[in-house]
Design a protein around this motif. Structure first.
Motif: not given
Length: 221
Positions: A10-12, A41-46
């Motif tokens: 599983x990859x992001x 587009x950002x670590x917060x979204x991840x």
């Protein structure tokens, strides 16, 4: 997105360029053992994604012109994700600090599909994938910064930021004489590496350039 089969990685991907996200997504879709479960587009979204933590995060080190710090890389690793850095604009020092923080590979964005998938598969297995680009960065950076202790690096960053000696001592929970000792040791170690730290400006530049400020963290400045 559909849930991944147990044997699929599983990859992001975290990158602020939609074209890169689309290209990497296409590469992942072509591999039977890999599933892209997030493109952000950002670590917060991840971190806001229900799929997080994933097995592997493919991470750009420059998001919206702001460098990703070693602390942020270490945070992803602590949360349970292996990290593969894929970046076009990262400076060698940032790459090296990311590897020291737990990233398992570094690839330029010019890398091809097979190289990226090899790095992702290795990372999912907990193994480093040393590309020629990463080997070059590590060789160039070997011995680049002196081995300061956590106390020495913190004293260097705090004092270099302009704080008074007594303020540094209070923040560190030690006496002023102890802070002086930490600073003296830091200067000596830099001198042994051929770098003279004369004055606060030189200390500040060393803390920023060599990543000590990132490791100390914003809460200590």
């Amino acid at each position: 997105m559909s849930s991944a089969a147990p044997d699929r990685v599983r990859v992001a991907v975290v990158d602020d360029h939609p074209v890169i996200l689309d290209g990497v997504a296409a590469w992942m879709a072509s591999a039977a053992d890999v599933e892209l479960v997030g493109a952000h587009g950002s670590l917060a979204l991840l971190r806001g994604s229900p799929a997080h933590p994933v097995d592997v995060v493919v991470l750009d080190l420059l998001l919206d012109d702001v460098p990703v710090t070693a602390l942020e890389v270490a945070g992803l690793v602590a949360e349970g994700s292996a990290v593969v850095v894929m970046s076009a604009d990262a400076d060698p020092g940032s790459v090296q600090r990311s590897v020291e923080a737990g990233a398992l590979s570094f690839l330029p964005k010019a890398s091809g599909r097979d190289e990226l998938l090899a790095a992702v598969r290795a990372a999912a297995a907990g193994e480093a994938h040393v590309t020629p680009a990463l080997a070059e960065v590590l060789a160039a950076g070997e011995g680049r910064r002196p081995p300061l202790s956590p106390q020495e690096s913190r004293a260097l960053v705090l004092f270099g930021s302009g704080l008074l000696l007594r303020t540094v001592a209070r923040r560190m929970g030690v006496g002023e004489a102890t802070v002086r000792t930490y600073l003296q040791r830091a200067r000596q170690k830099y001198a042994e590496h051929g770098v003279r730290l004369e004055g606060r400006v030189a200390m500040y530049e060393a803390g920023r350039r060599d990543g000590w400020a990132d490791e100390v963290g914003p809460g200590s400045r």
